[in-house]
Design a protein around this motif. Structure first.
Motif, PDB file in Angstrom:
ATOM      1  N   ILE A  14       0.830  -1.207   0.000  1.00  7.42           N
ATOM      2  CA  ILE A  14       0.000   0.000   0.000  1.00  7.42           C
ATOM      3  C   ILE A  14       0.866   1.260   0.000  1.00  7.42           C
ATOM      4  O   ILE A  14       0.577   2.227  -0.705  1.00  7.42           O
ATOM      5  N   ALA A  17       2.245   1.628  -3.533  1.00  8.60           N
ATOM      6  CA  ALA A  17       1.205   2.069  -4.460  1.00  8.60           C
ATOM      7  C   ALA A  17       0.919   3.555  -4.267  1.00  8.60           C
ATOM      8  O   ALA A  17       0.788   4.305  -5.243  1.00  8.60           O
ATOM      9  N   ARG A  18       0.836   3.996  -3.031  1.00  3.63           N
ATOM     10  CA  ARG A  18       0.588   5.410  -2.731  1.00  3.63           C
ATOM     11  C   ARG A  18       1.751   6.277  -3.228  1.00  3.63           C
ATOM     12  O   ARG A  18       1.541   7.322  -3.842  1.00  3.63           O
ATOM     13  N   LYS A  21       1.711   6.526  -6.991  1.00  2.00           N
ATOM     14  CA  LYS A  21       0.609   7.409  -7.419  1.00  2.00           C
ATOM     15  C   LYS A  21       0.945   8.875  -7.141  1.00  2.00           C
ATOM     16  O   LYS A  21       0.723   9.750  -7.979  1.00  2.00           O
ATOM     17  N   ARG A  48      -1.546  -2.044 -10.184  1.00  2.00           N
ATOM     18  CA  ARG A  48      -2.956  -1.660 -10.376  1.00  2.00           C
ATOM     19  C   ARG A  48      -3.219  -0.203 -10.012  1.00  2.00           C
ATOM     20  O   ARG A  48      -4.178   0.391 -10.484  1.00  2.00           O
ATOM     21  N   HIS A  49      -2.380   0.373  -9.149  1.00  2.00           N
ATOM     22  CA  HIS A  49      -2.679   1.697  -8.605  1.00  2.00           C
ATOM     23  C   HIS A  49      -1.767   2.821  -9.078  1.00  2.00           C
ATOM     24  O   HIS A  49      -1.958   3.971  -8.660  1.00  2.00           O
ATOM     25  N   THR A  50      -0.785   2.515  -9.917  1.00  2.00           N
ATOM     26  CA  THR A  50       0.088   3.593 -10.386  1.00  2.00           C
ATOM     27  C   THR A  50       0.611   3.309 -11.789  1.00  2.00           C
ATOM     28  O   THR A  50       0.784   2.149 -12.167  1.00  2.00           O
TER      29      THR A  50
END
Length: 198
Positions: A14, A17-18, A21, A48-50
């Motif tokens: 997490i 990913a943060r 992003k 999936r997130h960046t």
């Protein structure tokens, strides 16, 4: 100048990913080793997130370590070193495999990779179609004298030189005058004193 950020395997999925992003507006060249390499499931979440490019592999030593990372396109750059991966031929095969998935090379090149390993990497870089970037940290003056090499580093660019082979000659007399002394990576501790990957 492009930003290359190495998280050195320290982030949770997490957190990685943060960070990826949050870095997107700055268009970094890559986010390297954002999570522990052995936890490949983590990279699925990060991906999936960046859209920040991901680089990993300096601690991976076989094509089997990369199978899911490449076929699922979880990374953008392969980071193994010639000297850790078994030589030029196996790493070339890995790069050819990665090329099928639009993944680029980025050979690991810290100071503890000798000028022999660096010269081999530079020549390999020139031979692959999916070359991305070459890490280069340089060496101590004594190392440069013991391993005389044809490659040069000028204004951010490595040139292989014109010498035959990979262009490295060992000065055996000078090497014998400076016996090997064991060296170790630094010990890193968290705030509570727990030993942690540096």
């Amino acid at each position: 100048l492009p930003l290359l950020h190495d998280a050195h395997h320290r982030l949770t999925p997490i957190q990685a990913a943060r960070l990826g992003k949050d870095l997107e507006p700055y268009r970094p060249f890559w986010l390297e080793d954002c999570t522990p390499a052995e936890n490949q499931e983590a990279l699925r979440l990060v991906r999936r997130h960046t859209t920040t490019p991901l680089a990993i592999g300096e601690v991976l030593n076989t094509v089997y370590d990369y199978q899911a990372l490449i076929t699922e396109q979880l990374i953008d750059y392969v980071r193994s070193a010639v000297t850790h991966f078994g030589g030029v031929t196996p790493l070339r095969k890995l790069f050819d495999f990665a090329a099928q998935y639009q993944i680029k090379s980025a050979v690991h090149g810290p100071e503890d990779i000798s000028p022999v390993g660096m010269a081999a990497a530079v020549h390999l870089d020139l031979a692959v179609h999916n070359f991305g970037i070459q890490e280069y940290s340089g060496h101590t003056p004594l190392t440069e004298e013991v391993f005389r090499h044809a490659y040069t580093f000028t204004e951010g660019y490595l040139h292989p030189g014109d010498a035959p082979g990979i262009g490295v000659e060992l000065d055996e007399e000078l090497a014998a005058a400076h016996p090997y002394k064991a060296a170790y990576l630094p010990v890193n501790r968290l705030g509570d004193g727990t030993v942690h990957d540096w």
